[in-house]
Scaffold this motif. Structure first.
Motif, PDB file in Angstrom:
ATOM      1  N   ALA A 130      97.977  61.035  54.073  1.00 53.09           N
ATOM      2  CA  ALA A 130      99.096  61.472  53.293  1.00 53.09           C
ATOM      3  C   ALA A 130      99.909  62.606  54.031  1.00 53.09           C
ATOM      4  O   ALA A 130     101.125  62.685  54.293  1.00 53.09           O
ATOM      5  N   GLU A 131      99.604  63.282  52.598  1.00 53.44           N
ATOM      6  CA  GLU A 131      99.951  65.068  52.961  1.00 53.44           C
ATOM      7  C   GLU A 131     100.077  64.996  54.467  1.00 53.44           C
ATOM      8  O   GLU A 131     100.358  66.053  54.328  1.00 53.44           O
ATOM      9  N   THR A 132      99.510  65.254  55.792  1.00 46.60           N
ATOM     10  CA  THR A 132      99.245  65.734  56.409  1.00 46.60           C
ATOM     11  C   THR A 132     100.376  65.311  57.595  1.00 46.60           C
ATOM     12  O   THR A 132     101.289  65.848  57.786  1.00 46.60           O
ATOM     13  N   ASN A 133     100.294  63.451  56.857  1.00 47.19           N
ATOM     14  CA  ASN A 133     101.022  62.760  57.710  1.00 47.19           C
ATOM     15  C   ASN A 133     103.030  63.459  56.977  1.00 47.19           C
ATOM     16  O   ASN A 133     104.350  63.609  58.112  1.00 47.19           O
ATOM     17  N   LYS A 134     103.421  64.207  55.763  1.00 46.59           N
ATOM     18  CA  LYS A 134     104.122  64.367  55.267  1.00 46.59           C
ATOM     19  C   LYS A 134     104.702  65.845  56.171  1.00 46.59           C
ATOM     20  O   LYS A 134     105.528  66.360  56.544  1.00 46.59           O
ATOM     21  N   LEU A 135     103.592  66.336  56.187  1.00 45.20           N
ATOM     22  CA  LEU A 135     104.085  67.711  56.729  1.00 45.20           C
ATOM     23  C   LEU A 135     104.287  67.439  58.789  1.00 45.20           C
ATOM     24  O   LEU A 135     105.367  68.287  58.778  1.00 45.20           O
ATOM     25  N   ARG A 136     103.787  66.859  59.105  1.00 46.28           N
ATOM     26  CA  ARG A 136     103.402  66.517  60.401  1.00 46.28           C
ATOM     27  C   ARG A 136     105.739  65.802  60.702  1.00 46.28           C
ATOM     28  O   ARG A 136     105.922  66.039  61.214  1.00 46.28           O
ATOM     29  N   ALA A 137     106.002  64.824  59.719  1.00 47.12           N
ATOM     30  CA  ALA A 137     107.185  64.559  59.461  1.00 47.12           C
ATOM     31  C   ALA A 137     108.200  66.024  59.448  1.00 47.12           C
ATOM     32  O   ALA A 137     108.688  65.593  60.334  1.00 47.12           O
ATOM     33  N   THR A 138     107.808  66.503  58.717  1.00 48.81           N
ATOM     34  CA  THR A 138     108.885  67.757  58.447  1.00 48.81           C
ATOM     35  C   THR A 138     109.233  68.615  58.857  1.00 48.81           C
ATOM     36  O   THR A 138     110.405  68.952  60.473  1.00 48.81           O
ATOM     37  N   ALA A 139     107.640  68.286  60.041  1.00 49.48           N
ATOM     38  CA  ALA A 139     107.566  69.644  61.144  1.00 49.48           C
ATOM     39  C   ALA A 139     108.549  69.105  62.123  1.00 49.48           C
ATOM     40  O   ALA A 139     110.221  69.879  62.550  1.00 49.48           O
ATOM     41  N   MET A 140     108.675  67.741  62.908  1.00 50.58           N
ATOM     42  CA  MET A 140     109.292  67.204  63.569  1.00 50.58           C
ATOM     43  C   MET A 140     110.982  66.373  63.237  1.00 50.58           C
ATOM     44  O   MET A 140     111.931  67.044  63.978  1.00 50.58           O
ATOM     45  N   ILE A 141     110.886  66.790  61.975  1.00 48.32           N
ATOM     46  CA  ILE A 141     112.349  66.943  61.284  1.00 48.32           C
ATOM     47  C   ILE A 141     113.311  68.741  61.183  1.00 48.32           C
ATOM     48  O   ILE A 141     114.029  67.802  61.697  1.00 48.32           O
TER      49      ILE A 141
END
Length: 163
Positions: free
Chosen positions: A108-119
């Protein structure tokens, strides 16, 4: 044909065929297949150039690019490699390209970071003026991913869903 021209032509041809692989070294398997909004859907009759985003918010009709858009993938890769979009003080990217691409890490933590970068890339899409791009309501799947760490597999009632 002059030998120098032939060499230049072969070099240009080799560069052109290699550039798609070099321009988007992002692992697309860790990117949602949809962002929840389809660009150009729900054109507003009053505010010309605006279309329907999540929560009936108006967004630029060009938003968002498709998750597999070469332009999006190239800009995302550049930001991930550089570590920031403009300057470290303005828009730092919270994850490295290597960590972003690590398909074995679905935490979940890595997915949150991925989403933040894409946003962040979306919101600064022209990469020359901070904040000029696609607003968060154009990518509700990424917003949900940023909050929960869960990668959505469909529209799930978010976005314009092709309405």
């Amino acid at each position: 044909m002059h030998p120098v021209s032939l060499i230049a032509l072969l070099t240009a041809s080799a560069s052109a065929s290699a550039s798609p692989r070099q321009s988007a070294p992002v692992n697309q398997n860790v990117i949602p297949k949809t962002f929840g909004v389809i660009a150009g859907e729900g054109k507003d009759k009053i505010q010309i150039g605006s279309c329907l985003g999540a929560n009936n918010a108006l967004i630029p009709c060009y938003c968002p690019p498709a998750p597999d858009s070469p332009e999006f993938l190239t800009k995302l890769a550049k930001a991930l490699v550089d570590g920031f979009i403009f300057s470290k003080a303005q828009v730092a990217v919270p994850i490295t390209l290597a960590k972003f691409n690590d398909e074995s890490d679905r935490s979940a933590e890595t997915n949150k970071l991925r989403a933040t970068a894409m946003i962040e890339v979306m919101q600064n899409f022209n990469m020359t003026t901070q904040g000029v791009g696609c607003p968060g309501v154009s990518v509700p799947i990424l917003g949900m991913m940023q909050q929960t760490g869960i990668v959505a597999r469909g529209f799930g009632g978010l976005g314009n869903g092709g309405r």
